[in-house]
Design an enzyme around this catalytic site. Structure first.
Site, mmCIF file in Angstrom:
data_model
loop_
_atom_site.group_PDB
_atom_site.id
_atom_site.type_symbol
_atom_site.label_atom_id
_atom_site.label_comp_id
_atom_site.label_asym_id
_atom_site.label_seq_id
_atom_site.Cartn_x
_atom_site.Cartn_y
_atom_site.Cartn_z
ATOM 1 N NE ARG A 224 -4.252 -1.464 0.149
ATOM 2 C CZ ARG A 224 -4.403 -2.530 -0.639
ATOM 3 N NH1 ARG A 224 -3.468 -2.862 -1.512
ATOM 4 N NH2 ARG A 224 -5.507 -3.246 -0.568
ATOM 5 C CD GLU A 253 -3.215 2.861 -5.469
ATOM 6 O OE1 GLU A 253 -4.236 2.199 -5.759
ATOM 7 O OE2 GLU A 253 -2.222 2.379 -4.930
ATOM 8 C CG HIS A 271 -3.240 -1.071 -6.942
ATOM 9 N ND1 HIS A 271 -3.628 -0.480 -5.768
ATOM 10 C CD2 HIS A 271 -3.243 -2.403 -6.691
ATOM 11 C CE1 HIS A 271 -3.869 -1.410 -4.858
ATOM 12 N NE2 HIS A 271 -3.630 -2.596 -5.399
HETATM 13 C C1 8YV Z 1 -6.673 -4.909 -6.036
HETATM 14 C C2 8YV Z 1 -5.456 -5.300 -3.835
HETATM 15 O O1 8YV Z 1 -6.461 -3.585 -5.819
HETATM 16 O O2 8YV Z 1 -5.844 -7.420 -2.916
HETATM 17 C C3 8YV Z 1 -5.725 -6.242 -2.703
HETATM 18 O O3 8YV Z 1 -5.755 -5.774 -1.565
HETATM 19 O O4 8YV Z 1 -5.046 -4.217 -3.624
HETATM 20 C C4 8YV Z 1 -5.674 -5.739 -5.266
HETATM 21 O O5 8YV Z 1 -5.851 -7.068 -5.434
HETATM 22 C C5 8YV Z 1 -8.141 -5.098 -5.867
HETATM 23 O O6 8YV Z 1 -8.522 -5.457 -4.579
HETATM 24 C C6 8YV Z 1 -8.718 -5.973 -6.942
HETATM 25 O O7 8YV Z 1 -10.083 -5.982 -6.882
#
Ligand code: 8YV
Length: 306
Positions: A224, A253, A271
């Site tokens: 993150r 973002e 991302h």
């Molecule tokens: C994607 C993520 O941003 O798993 C996470 O926490 O940051 C990533 O896999 C997102 O959640 C995909 O939907």
């Protein structure tokens, strides 16, 4: 018979998984129209705030399409007894391989080389500066969870010496333990950030840690944005006090600070850690299975302990 309703704040991918969701449920996309729903589908980087939960009095399940729960108000979920599910394991390889790719792209100047060729500098007999080997060096993994351990397996398999930092030493781990981020950075050349986001890890990689990484060091962040102090990082890159950074995640973002855009030796991706067809399909399947289990009154498949 009418389909159960749910609120979707995120999309499932690929398209056939989105179609499957649509076939099974009445999918509402606006929170203002969803006061009666029991289930919210959200993404790791989208989450669900306490204020949003307050608009959903019947909420029973927050199904996160991802592993990060830093954007979910877990305290409020716990207080109200709302279950949270995530999609562990199935995205670990995708995120780990992006981390490796960012390290290689940074150390071996792959992105910079691409821009160099396209700009005609090669034909003009220009020279790209030398890069540095990635696999010949020591890796440090900050956050030894599922993704960090998968990355460690890949790196070890390619002959790298791997160190890690976690809350506590993992018994039987094949990699060397360092108690904190500073000690890890001091003893490695490539620092991979795979730790969970949230208040506990905000600013964990600060100016001190970057100084400890040193002028030959490369930082890779697939966790993150806020785990790394972005301004300290931009300054370290400008000053040459670290060699480079590969970043897939950012504080705000999709905004990326100009200071990072302009920093030398910085490779940026939007991302995309889990953004492979394989990973996203398997994640979507877990989301669908958890939601189905909820409506059938069966145990959730991948609950996150809130
Ligand atoms: C994607 C993520 O941003 O798993 C996470 O926490 O940051 C990533 O896999 C997102 O959640 C995909 O939907």
């Amino acid at each position: 018979m009418s389909l159960p309703r749910l609120l979707a704040l995120a999309e499932l991918k690929p398209q056939d998984m989105a179609d499957e969701l649509q076939a099974r449920y009445e999918v509402v996309r606006e929170i203002g129209l969803a006061a009666d729903v029991e289930v919210v589908l959200t993404a790791g980087n989208v989450g669900l705030s306490g204020a949003q939960m307050a608009q959903l009095p019947g909420l029973r399940l927050i199904a996160v399409n991802g592993v990060g729960v830093d954007a979910v108000d877990l305290a409020e979920a716990r207080r109200r007894g709302i279950a949270v599910t995530t999609t562990p394991d199935v995205l670990s390889l995708a995120v780990a391989e992006l981390a490796l790719g960012l390290a290689l792209a940074t150390g071996r100047k792959i992105a910079e080389g691409d821009r160099f060729v396209r700009a005609g500098h090669w034909a003009a007999k220009g020279k790209l500066a030398l890069g540095s080997s990635v696999l010949a060096r020591r890796a440090g993994i900050l956050g030894y969870g599922r993704i960090g351990r998968k990355l460690a397996d890949l790196l070890r398999g390619m002959g790298m010496q791997v160190l890690y930092t976690a809350r506590r030493e993992v018994p039987g781990a094949l990699d060397g333990y360092r108690a904190d981020a500073r000690a890890l950075a001091r003893d490695c050349d490539l620092l991979f950030v795979t730790v969970a986001g949230g208040a506990e890890t905000r600013g964990l990689v600060d100016a001190d840690v970057l100084a400890a990484l040193g002028p030959a060091g490369i930082l890779v962040n697939v966790a993150r944005g806020p785990v790394v102090d972005a301004e300290a990082l931009a300054q370290a890159l400008q000053a040459g006090s670290i060699a480079g950074a590969g970043l897939d995640v950012f504080d705000d973002e999709p905004q990326v600070p100009q200071s990072l855009m302009q920093a030398p030796g910085c490779v940026l991706t939007p991302h995309i850690g889990s953004a492979t067809t394989d990973a996203r399909r398997a994640m979507a399947q877990q989301v669908l299975d958890n939601i189905a289990a909820h409506f059938a009154g069966r145990p959730l498949l991948t609950p996150y302990e809130v």
